[in-house]
Design a protein around this motif. Structure first.
Motif, PDB file in Angstrom:
ATOM      1  N   ARG A  31      60.691  26.166 -29.265  1.00 31.81           N
ATOM      2  CA  ARG A  31      61.321  26.287 -30.575  1.00 31.81           C
ATOM      3  C   ARG A  31      60.383  27.001 -31.537  1.00 31.81           C
ATOM      4  O   ARG A  31      59.171  26.763 -31.539  1.00 31.81           O
ATOM      5  CB  ARG A  31      61.682  24.912 -31.128  1.00 31.81           C
ATOM      6  CG  ARG A  31      62.804  24.266 -30.350  1.00 31.81           C
ATOM      7  CD  ARG A  31      63.338  23.045 -31.030  1.00 31.81           C
ATOM      8  NE  ARG A  31      64.469  22.502 -30.280  1.00 31.81           N
ATOM      9  CZ  ARG A  31      65.214  21.513 -30.702  1.00 31.81           C
ATOM     10  NH1 ARG A  31      64.970  20.954 -31.859  1.00 31.81           N
ATOM     11  NH2 ARG A  31      66.212  21.081 -29.974  1.00 31.81           N
ATOM     12  N   TYR A  35      59.539  29.694 -42.242  1.00 33.43           N
ATOM     13  CA  TYR A  35      59.620  29.072 -43.564  1.00 33.43           C
ATOM     14  C   TYR A  35      59.097  30.063 -44.592  1.00 33.43           C
ATOM     15  O   TYR A  35      58.277  30.930 -44.298  1.00 33.43           O
ATOM     16  CB  TYR A  35      58.738  27.814 -43.637  1.00 33.43           C
ATOM     17  CG  TYR A  35      59.183  26.662 -42.777  1.00 33.43           C
ATOM     18  CD1 TYR A  35      58.813  26.578 -41.439  1.00 33.43           C
ATOM     19  CD2 TYR A  35      59.953  25.631 -43.314  1.00 33.43           C
ATOM     20  CE1 TYR A  35      59.210  25.507 -40.651  1.00 33.43           C
ATOM     21  CE2 TYR A  35      60.348  24.549 -42.531  1.00 33.43           C
ATOM     22  CZ  TYR A  35      59.971  24.499 -41.206  1.00 33.43           C
ATOM     23  OH  TYR A  35      60.357  23.444 -40.424  1.00 33.43           O
ATOM     24  N   ARG A 100      63.015  16.433 -32.216  1.00 35.25           N
ATOM     25  CA  ARG A 100      62.214  16.027 -33.370  1.00 35.25           C
ATOM     26  C   ARG A 100      60.718  15.965 -33.079  1.00 35.25           C
ATOM     27  O   ARG A 100      60.030  15.028 -33.475  1.00 35.25           O
ATOM     28  CB  ARG A 100      62.752  14.698 -33.900  1.00 35.25           C
ATOM     29  CG  ARG A 100      64.234  14.841 -34.307  1.00 35.25           C
ATOM     30  CD  ARG A 100      64.953  13.524 -34.407  1.00 35.25           C
ATOM     31  NE  ARG A 100      64.693  12.851 -35.658  1.00 35.25           N
ATOM     32  CZ  ARG A 100      65.252  11.709 -36.017  1.00 35.25           C
ATOM     33  NH1 ARG A 100      66.107  11.132 -35.222  1.00 35.25           N
ATOM     34  NH2 ARG A 100      64.946  11.154 -37.157  1.00 35.25           N
ATOM     35  N   GLN A 103      55.968  20.032 -35.698  1.00 35.43           N
ATOM     36  CA  GLN A 103      55.843  21.477 -35.669  1.00 35.43           C
ATOM     37  C   GLN A 103      54.397  21.874 -35.950  1.00 35.43           C
ATOM     38  O   GLN A 103      53.724  21.272 -36.786  1.00 35.43           O
ATOM     39  CB  GLN A 103      56.785  22.095 -36.703  1.00 35.43           C
ATOM     40  CG  GLN A 103      58.247  21.839 -36.371  1.00 35.43           C
ATOM     41  CD  GLN A 103      59.199  22.340 -37.430  1.00 35.43           C
ATOM     42  OE1 GLN A 103      58.843  23.172 -38.271  1.00 35.43           O
ATOM     43  NE2 GLN A 103      60.434  21.859 -37.395  1.00 35.43           N
TER      44      GLN A 103
ATOM     45  N   ASN B  94      61.883  14.701 -41.020  1.00 34.21           N
ATOM     46  CA  ASN B  94      62.631  15.425 -39.995  1.00 34.21           C
ATOM     47  C   ASN B  94      63.841  14.583 -39.645  1.00 34.21           C
ATOM     48  O   ASN B  94      63.700  13.504 -39.093  1.00 34.21           O
ATOM     49  CB  ASN B  94      61.740  15.645 -38.779  1.00 34.21           C
ATOM     50  CG  ASN B  94      62.433  16.430 -37.681  1.00 34.21           C
ATOM     51  OD1 ASN B  94      63.619  16.272 -37.460  1.00 34.21           O
ATOM     52  ND2 ASN B  94      61.691  17.250 -36.986  1.00 34.21           N
ATOM     53  N   GLY B  95      64.995  15.082 -40.009  1.00 35.33           N
ATOM     54  CA  GLY B  95      66.202  14.327 -39.749  1.00 35.33           C
ATOM     55  C   GLY B  95      66.836  14.715 -38.439  1.00 35.33           C
ATOM     56  O   GLY B  95      66.205  15.298 -37.565  1.00 35.33           O
ATOM     57  N   ASP B  97      68.901  16.971 -37.498  1.00 37.35           N
ATOM     58  CA  ASP B  97      69.113  18.365 -37.114  1.00 37.35           C
ATOM     59  C   ASP B  97      67.825  19.124 -36.849  1.00 37.35           C
ATOM     60  O   ASP B  97      67.840  20.337 -36.717  1.00 37.35           O
ATOM     61  CB  ASP B  97      69.941  19.083 -38.181  1.00 37.35           C
ATOM     62  CG  ASP B  97      69.283  19.013 -39.550  1.00 37.35           C
ATOM     63  OD1 ASP B  97      69.908  19.482 -40.510  1.00 37.35           O
ATOM     64  OD2 ASP B  97      68.168  18.496 -39.649  1.00 37.35           O
ATOM     65  N   ASP B  98      66.696  18.411 -36.775  1.00 37.39           N
ATOM     66  CA  ASP B  98      65.411  19.021 -36.425  1.00 37.39           C
ATOM     67  C   ASP B  98      64.814  19.923 -37.480  1.00 37.39           C
ATOM     68  O   ASP B  98      63.761  20.499 -37.273  1.00 37.39           O
ATOM     69  CB  ASP B  98      65.497  19.792 -35.102  1.00 37.39           C
ATOM     70  CG  ASP B  98      65.139  18.893 -33.924  1.00 37.39           C
ATOM     71  OD1 ASP B  98      65.717  19.066 -32.841  1.00 37.39           O
ATOM     72  OD2 ASP B  98      64.294  18.007 -34.105  1.00 37.39           O
ATOM     73  N   LYS B  99      65.463  20.108 -38.616  1.00 37.31           N
ATOM     74  CA  LYS B  99      64.805  20.827 -39.699  1.00 37.31           C
ATOM     75  C   LYS B  99      63.843  19.883 -40.392  1.00 37.31           C
ATOM     76  O   LYS B  99      64.127  18.705 -40.548  1.00 37.31           O
ATOM     77  CB  LYS B  99      65.834  21.329 -40.711  1.00 37.31           C
ATOM     78  CG  LYS B  99      66.626  22.519 -40.243  1.00 37.31           C
ATOM     79  CD  LYS B  99      67.502  23.068 -41.351  1.00 37.31           C
ATOM     80  CE  LYS B  99      68.430  22.031 -41.890  1.00 37.31           C
ATOM     81  NZ  LYS B  99      69.400  22.588 -42.854  1.00 37.31           N
ATOM     82  N   ILE B 100      62.719  20.429 -40.816  1.00 43.39           N
ATOM     83  CA  ILE B 100      61.785  19.628 -41.589  1.00 43.39           C
ATOM     84  C   ILE B 100      61.984  19.944 -43.058  1.00 43.39           C
ATOM     85  O   ILE B 100      62.019  21.110 -43.452  1.00 43.39           O
ATOM     86  CB  ILE B 100      60.333  19.904 -41.163  1.00 43.39           C
ATOM     87  CG1 ILE B 100      60.084  19.314 -39.771  1.00 43.39           C
ATOM     88  CG2 ILE B 100      59.360  19.292 -42.157  1.00 43.39           C
ATOM     89  CD1 ILE B 100      58.646  19.414 -39.321  1.00 43.39           C
TER      90      ILE B 100
END
Lengths: 114, 112
Positions: A31, A35, A100, A103, B94-95, B97-100
């Protein structure tokens, strides 16, 4: 683990020019995220890829922005017809397979529009 | 939707004193929580993460954080700060939907 690599580190360009940034993720990470961070703010999500598929794009990503990850390895972020408001730090992050996962961030590309 | 609020934009603290950086979150789903640190002109480095289990999480550089579900908080602490801790600290959630989603950051100033 060589970390996430971003190039260039800095880019200065005139308004109206096109720019392209590159991100090389950690090799086993499938992934990849982009940003944008402006002064005094936290990073804001732009888009992300799972392997070569672009799964989500933020409304922040206008039609002047395009991102690719053609072979599921490195990614490029292109901004066409740059505007003053595009000046920011552009951060790339990658994460391993699995839901999850934390990153891992690169050092970013700082874009300055003259 | 998830959101993160960092209550202090700047925190000055004397060297070797303790520090607490506050973070509150909101989410309609179970969350994973993170603290990242950003040194000048660098990207973000993961300090620690809460995924499940013990609510007290220990991270790198002597930092720890406590997850408090009832208060929806995830405050970061260090018992004794060093000049090298000068940086910006970001709380993140991080919820599903994997977006932070990041907070706006807290700048930690270490005073000599």
């Amino acid at each position: 683990d060589t970390g996430v690599s971003q190039n260039p580190r800095h880019k200065i360009t005139k308004r109206g020019q096109n720019v392209t940034f590159r991100c090389d993720p950690i090799s086993e990470h499938n992934r990849l995220y982009w940003y944008r961070q402006t002064l005094g703010q936290g990073p804001e999500f732009l888009t992300y890829f799972q392997n070569e598929a672009q799964l989500e794009k933020s409304r922040l990503l206008s039609d002047r922005f395009s991102a690719e990850r053609p072979k599921g390895s490195f990614s490029t972020l292109e901004i066409q017809r740059t505007e003053q408001g595009d000046s920011a730090m552009y951060l790339c992050a990658s994460s391993p397979p699995g839901s999850r996962q934390p990153q891992h961030f690169g050092d970013g590309t700082r874009l300055s529009i003259l | 939707a998830q959101s993160v609020t960092q209550l202090d934009s700047q925190v000055p603290v004397f060297e070797e004193a303790p520090v607490e950086l506050r973070c509150n979150y909101s989410s309609s789903v179970s969350v994973y929580l993170f603290w990242y640190v950003q040194y000048p002109n660098q990207g973000l480095q993961l300090l620690l993460k809460y995924l499940s289990g013990s609510t007290l999480v220990k991270g790198i550089n002597g930092f720890e954080a406590e997850f408090n579900k009832s208060q929806t908080s995830f405050h970061l602490r260090k018992p004794s700060v060093h000049i090298s801790d000068t940086a910006e600290y970001f709380c993140a959630v991080n919820g599903r939907d994997d977006k932070i989603i990041f907070g706006k950051g807290t700048r930690l100033h270490i005073l000599p």
